[in-house]
Design a protein around this motif. Structure first.
Motif, PDB file in Angstrom:
ATOM      1  N   ILE A 169      -5.194  12.262  -3.134  1.00 34.13           N
ATOM      2  CA  ILE A 169      -3.935  12.049  -2.399  1.00 34.13           C
ATOM      3  C   ILE A 169      -3.870  10.614  -1.879  1.00 34.13           C
ATOM      4  O   ILE A 169      -4.874  10.075  -1.392  1.00 34.13           O
ATOM      5  N   VAL A 170      -2.710  10.021  -1.987  1.00 34.44           N
ATOM      6  CA  VAL A 170      -2.488   8.703  -1.392  1.00 34.44           C
ATOM      7  C   VAL A 170      -1.329   8.813  -0.410  1.00 34.44           C
ATOM      8  O   VAL A 170      -0.269   9.366  -0.740  1.00 34.44           O
ATOM      9  N   LEU A 171      -1.552   8.306   0.792  1.00 37.08           N
ATOM     10  CA  LEU A 171      -0.508   8.343   1.821  1.00 37.08           C
ATOM     11  C   LEU A 171       0.349   7.087   1.710  1.00 37.08           C
ATOM     12  O   LEU A 171      -0.174   5.977   1.628  1.00 37.08           O
ATOM     13  N   VAL A 172       1.656   7.284   1.690  1.00 37.72           N
ATOM     14  CA  VAL A 172       2.564   6.147   1.575  1.00 37.72           C
ATOM     15  C   VAL A 172       3.701   6.315   2.583  1.00 37.72           C
ATOM     16  O   VAL A 172       4.452   7.282   2.502  1.00 37.72           O
ATOM     17  N   PRO A 173       3.838   5.392   3.531  1.00 38.15           N
ATOM     18  CA  PRO A 173       4.947   5.499   4.490  1.00 38.15           C
ATOM     19  C   PRO A 173       6.300   5.464   3.781  1.00 38.15           C
ATOM     20  O   PRO A 173       6.446   4.831   2.741  1.00 38.15           O
ATOM     21  N   GLU A 174       7.258   6.121   4.374  1.00 37.27           N
ATOM     22  CA  GLU A 174       8.605   6.184   3.782  1.00 37.27           C
ATOM     23  C   GLU A 174       9.230   4.817   3.582  1.00 37.27           C
ATOM     24  O   GLU A 174      10.038   4.612   2.691  1.00 37.27           O
ATOM     25  N   SER A 175       8.859   3.867   4.433  1.00 29.53           N
ATOM     26  CA  SER A 175       9.499   2.559   4.355  1.00 29.53           C
ATOM     27  C   SER A 175       8.896   1.674   3.272  1.00 29.53           C
ATOM     28  O   SER A 175       9.308   0.535   3.094  1.00 29.53           O
ATOM     29  N   ALA A 176       7.922   2.192   2.512  1.00 30.70           N
ATOM     30  CA  ALA A 176       7.188   1.359   1.553  1.00 30.70           C
ATOM     31  C   ALA A 176       8.069   0.833   0.434  1.00 30.70           C
ATOM     32  O   ALA A 176       9.102   1.410   0.104  1.00 30.70           O
ATOM     33  N   HIS A 177       7.631  -0.263  -0.153  1.00 30.91           N
ATOM     34  CA  HIS A 177       8.245  -0.737  -1.388  1.00 30.91           C
ATOM     35  C   HIS A 177       8.101   0.343  -2.456  1.00 30.91           C
ATOM     36  O   HIS A 177       7.073   1.032  -2.493  1.00 30.91           O
TER      37      HIS A 177
END
Lengths: 515, 121, 447
Positions: free
Chosen positions: A183-191
């Motif tokens: 699993i990789v966590l990615v904030p919603e605001s990410a590119h």
């Protein structure tokens, strides 16, 4: 159904402004194929006789039908085309997240020295020691500015760097028997490149919500961490233009859970020489040389995306890399115990290394820090000047190098962010980044960079204020019709996508005439 | 015949054991001009919530999920040449695919038109 | 600092408007222990002439192509670039523009890309081409992924004639993938790739001219692949060859990937280069990279836009079809201008000249005692076998000022069978005296 982008208005507007026809300064330039023919050439080469004996029967039998131009024709064709482009050199280009800063011409001159431009990637290393020294020196600057242990120079662009950085993380975890971390966590605001990269490597992407103040929710990160999490991909400063205030806490939590911290360095321009990402606990970060270090954008590339790596990831860097040997610098071109391999055929973007190092040496450590501070100063100045007329979604922290507005100031005007941006074109400015980040409605992301003078910033802000006032005054047509002073009015993107025409074809009547 | 909705803006028009799936007028308006539709294969078995199709506008690509479990029985091949039907006639000519509903019980879990209207206020 | 417009007075005035006491106040979100808590120890800013002197000193330590006889190819080729090309790509409006996301004020870049796509489609004989990728090697990896999406099959077979570095890039992209078969090096033009195609095969990847210079039979490969429902990916590292050799599209290729550096772009020690990709019309939606398309504006005037962009990652995020974001726009411009200057007539002449010089090189090398030329067919590149280990021999020739080619052991270090092989190329820049100097030096070293 999912909507993974906010529906943007499309279509071409309906106004009845006068048509912009071609003129000396705004030419309507025909296609190269409509000017040239297959006989004309702008290169004088001797005609030589050859035998076909060594072509194995594979000589060309089909026609090329390639139009050629003599030199004066070519010069005029491309100069006329160039006039249809906006560019940094001709006006402010405040595209958020793109860092459209001044491109010094010394960079270009240095990149063209034959000792850099006319050397082959597979020459004996004994004949390219200067090139390797240059790579070493660039590496030193990048590692010093980020306080990291290693750097992989080769990635061809930011997204490529991201891929490499995440490959290094995967390799490190595989080597440590941690392959179950999926699993990789990615904030919603990410590119958009962040989730794309993670998914490309087979990771499941878990989004992390943003807080009301535009920063990443530390608690949400902690709750999402588990023994299955491989990494977090975080942009800092983030895409809302904010420095993540709890970035160190996030890094510590990520490391405590046995995961890695990938930092998207697209916004490094805000902090170079002022904050070292290594001090924040990052494990890998790509640096867009074409953004932060002014190698030109060139109409969409080439870029360069070196990745700095922490001590833990350094052994997993790709080949080729530099090593000091008995007879000077060596290029390690094959795996020697490392697990990652090779991500591009040769040594990466040497032409960009030369430009970036030239830029660094020109600025010095002091100048880079000053540039970052000026970039932040400029963005805050725009935010301060426009905050009364525009709507600021996040105001708890000073912004970094870009100012973010949403479209609530346009409520009830019938003017969209897109219309507003197009109206800016008529005032001589390139639009800001629109509809990104996705966490803000109708986002307008403005990145002035350090290259803009106060005078230019004031003129930009005056125009922005005037446009906002005009939109609120009900002059909707000015916006929905815009641009009217550009070489083209709004283009029909629906038509382009529904029946794609991706190359020139000889018109049918010409074909018939030729028969 | 009843029409039900998902919170993700698909509609399911139920006639006997067959459901017709498309996107709502609200969704097509939000997406803008549709330029391409990736249709499922006839015979494909879908679970509720599976990705069944993709619609693309100029600026966005959106997955169409299966509102209920079942098997695809027919797809609207007209959309390949005229994707704009989803904009001009989303509820009739712009339907996307038909599904043989495996479990009629799942229909009850979907929104009725009033509940969906509330959602898109 | 010459690049920073603000005076101290202006900075102070701006801080006043913002309402910040000093610049550090704008960095208040940064944890105190991380803000300027260090001395970088980097040199201070420097005047232009000093920077220039520093860079020139580094450049002077390298042996440039023009400094002596030069025969290196192997994926990057030393050709002449017309002065016009380099002048035009430094036009501000091309050099300092971003990706053309605002088409109304980017028609210069967009029309150029449309012309570029047309040129690439024409020389490869394919229906459509994209607006460029990073380079040939990453383009090959992208083509492999594209073939998997198109066929919904997994097995990929790489020919033993594929550039070893391209193979390595594909390996890295498909890490730990059991469905990737890499055939062993085939320096004599041998190979049994057709026997490896089965019903699980998504694509075979064949390079021509191959790494060792041999011309490969594309038609046969295409027919064999298609018979099993697989695709043929053709890789070309020397794009000038298309001026003389049949277009892969005419021979049945499904995807063509090429390194476009040879046209318009300098060697640059490996980058920036230019990935070309072309394919059949029906495969467009699975093709990675940007595409430029023709349309009209609100007044009906012809114009160009980036199109089908929903395939790209900035919109599709985790559903994107590839890793490509930035392209090689300026390198594509250089390619397109050079190709426009050449035109069909010039491109063909250039290709013939390259081949003619390579024939002279091959004949001269064959006349050197102990040297064996392995190629029956070639375009401008060939492989020789020497009685001495190739790497040391190339090093000794370099010490004499002759860059004699690439010892195959440099790219295939673990394969002892190729340790005595050198790959050499000739281009339009190769002279008779270069060839004579190489052969004389080689003869002396081999005595």
């Amino acid at each position: 159904m999912s909507m993974n982008n906010q529906g943007r208005p499309t279509g071409t507007g309906t106004s009845s402004y006068a048509a912009s026809s071609g003129s000396a300064l705004l030419p309507n330039e025909p296609l190269l194929f409509e000017i040239g023919d297959t006989e004309h050439s702008g290169v004088d080469l001797p005609e030589v006789e050859i035998s076909l004996d060594r072509l194995g029967g594979f000589e060309r039998k089909t026609s090329l039908d390639l139009a050629g131009l003599t030199e004066p024709e070519a010069m005029r064709h491309y100069v006329r085309l160039s006039r249809l482009n906006h560019s940094i050199d001709s006006g402010m280009y405040p595209l958020g997240s793109c860092t459209m800063k001044h491109n010094p011409r010394l960079n270009e001159k240095m990149a063209r020295l034959p000792g850099f431009s006319d050397i082959h990637p597979l020459q004996p290393v004994s004949t390219v020691q200067g090139a390797l020294e240059l790579m070493e020196e660039l590496s030193h600057w990048l590692m010093t500015l980020t306080n990291t242990a290693a750097v992989a120079l080769t990635p061809k662009a930011g997204a490529h760097g991201e891929l490499l950085g995440m490959m290094a993380i995967k390799a490190a975890q595989d080597a440590a028997g941690q392959s179950h971390r999926k699993i990789v966590l990615v904030p919603e605001s990410a590119h958009g490149t962040n989730p794309a990269t993670a998914a490309f490597l087979g990771y499941a992407v878990r989004p992390i919500p943003a807080r009301a103040d535009g920063t990443v929710d530390v608690q949400a990160v902690k709750e999402a961490l588990s023994p299955e999490v491989a990494a977090i991909m975080l942009t800092n400063p983030n895409t809302c233009g904010l420095f993540e205030p709890q970035v160190i806490e996030i890094a510590e939590a990520v490391h405590a859970a046995g995961a890695f911290f990938y930092c998207d360095g697209a916004n490094f321009n805000a902090i170079m020489g002022v904050v070292r990402p290594g001090d924040l606990g990052i494990d890998a970060m790509h640096i867009n040389l074409h953004k932060t270090f002014s190698t030109p954008h060139g109409g969409g590339g080439p870029g360069a995306g070196p990745v700095v790596l922490s001590e833990a990831l350094a052994p997993f860097a790709p080949v080729p890399f530099l090593r000091k040997g008995e007879n000077g610098l060596e290029l390690v071109e094959h795996n020697e115990g490392t697990a990652l391999g090779r991500v591009t055929a040769f040594q990466g973007q040497m032409g960009m290394y030369v430009r970036a190092l030239t830029y660094m040496l020109s600025h010095g450590g002091d100048g880079l820090a000053q540039a970052a501070q000026d970039a932040v100063l400029n963005a805050n100045y725009i935010k301060a000047r426009l905050s009364h007329a525009f709507s600021v979604p996040f105001n708890d922290y000073p912004t970094m190098h870009e100012a973010l507005f949403d479209d609530s100031f346009l409520d009830g005007t019938g003017v969209t962010t897109l219309d507003f941006a197009k109206a800016l074109i008529d005032e001589g400015f390139h639009p800001m980044t629109m509809y990104f980040p996705l966490v803000v409605h109708g986002a307008m992301l403005i990145e002035p960079t350090e290259s803009e003078s106060k005078q230019t910033l004031d003129r930009f802000c005056d125009v922005m204020e005037e446009l906002a006032a005009d939109a609120k005054a009900g002059n909707k047509d000015r916006f929905t019709a815009a641009p009217v002073k550009a070489p083209r009015r709004r283009l029909d993107e629906t038509r382009a996508a529904r029946s794609p025409v991706l190359r020139w074809e000889r018109p049918v009547d010409t074909l018939k005439a030729a028969e | 015949m009843t029409t039900k909705f998902t919170p993700d803006h698909e509609y399911l028009r139920v006639e006997g054991s067959i459901g017709t799936v498309g996107i709502t007028p609200y969704a097509q308006e939000a997406l803008g001009d549709i330029v391409f539709v990736e249709l499922p294969e006839v015979g494909k078995v879908l679970k509720k919530g599976d990705e069944a199709a993709v619609v693309e506008s100029v600026k966005a690509a959106s997955e169409i999920y299966a509102p209920v479990s079942g098997t695809v029985t027919e797809v609207n091949t007209t959309l390949s040449g005229e994707p704009g039907l989803i904009n001009s006639d989303p509820e009739a000519g712009g339907w996307i695919y038909k599904i043989e509903i495996a479990d009629a019980g799942e229909i009850d879990g979907l929104l009725d038109s009033d509940a969906y209207a509330q959602l898109t206020l | 600092m010459r690049y920073l417009p603000h005076s101290e007075a202006e900075r102070a005035e701006m801080l006043g408007v913002i309402g910040a006491a000093n610049i550090d106040a704008l960095f208040s979100a940064v944890p105190a222990r991380a803000l300027k808590s260090f001395d970088l120890g980097l040199p201070a800013h420097s005047p232009e002439f000093l920077v220039e002197a520093h860079m020139k000193a580094l450049a002077a330590k390298n042996h440039a192509g023009a400094d002596g006889p030069f025969f290196i190819g192997a994926g990057a080729y030393r050709h002449h670039v017309p002065a016009t090309v380099d002048h035009l790509i430094q036009r501000s409006e091309f050099l300092t523009a971003y990706t053309p996301y605002q088409p109304e004020i980017s028609q210069g870049t967009l029309q150029m890309l449309f012309e570029f796509q047309t040129q690439v489609a024409k020389i490869t004989g394919m229906d459509v081409a994209n607006a460029s990728l990073y380079d040939g090697s990453t383009g090959t990896a992208e083509a492999v992924l594209m073939a998997r999406r198109l066929t919904r099959r997994n097995k990929i077979v790489l020919s033993g004639g594929l550039h070893p570095h391209y193979r390595d890039v594909v390996k890295a992209y498909l890490k730990d993938d059991a469905d990737l078969e890499c055939l062993s090096a085939s320096p004599e033009g041998q190979g049994d790739i057709l026997d490896h195609i089965d019903e699980q095969t998504a694509a075979i990847v064949v390079q021509t001219p191959d790494f060792y210079g041999h011309l490969r039979n594309i038609k046969t490969a295409a027919d064999a692949a298609h018979a099993k429902g697989a695709l043929l990916i053709v890789v070309i590292t020397e794009v000038v060859s298309l001026g003389l050799l049949e277009a892969p599209g005419a021979l049945g290729a499904d995807i063509v990937v090429a390194e476009g550096q040879s046209i318009g772009n300098a060697l640059n020690f490996g980058g920036p280069y230019l990935g070309l990709m072309a394919t059949r019309k029906e495969f467009i939606r699975q093709m990675p990279g940007r595409l430029c398309g023709e349309t009209v504006d609100a007044e009906g005037q012809r114009g160009f836009v980036l199109t089908l962009s929903t395939r790209e990652q900035h919109i599709r995020r985790e559903k994107a079809t590839s890793n490509i974001c930035t392209n090689s726009g300026l390198c594509a411009l250089a390619f397109s201008i050079h190709m426009a200057l050449l035109g069909e007539a010039g491109f063909k002449r250039l290709a013939r000249l390259n081949h003619a010089n390579a024939c002279k090189l091959a004949d001269a090398l064959a006349g050197v005692e102990g040297v064996e030329v392995l190629n029956k067919s070639f375009f401008n590149e060939m492989t020789i076998r020497t009685p001495l280990p190739a790497a040391a021999l190339v090093e000794r020739l370099a010490a004499r000022g002759i860059l004699a080619g690439v010892p195959v052991s440099r790219v295939e270090p673990t394969d002892a069978s190729v340790a005595d092989l050198i790959v050499l190329a000739a281009t339009e820049l190769t002279t008779g005296s270069d060839i004579a100097a190489l052969c004389a030096a080689l003869a002396e070293e081999l005595q």
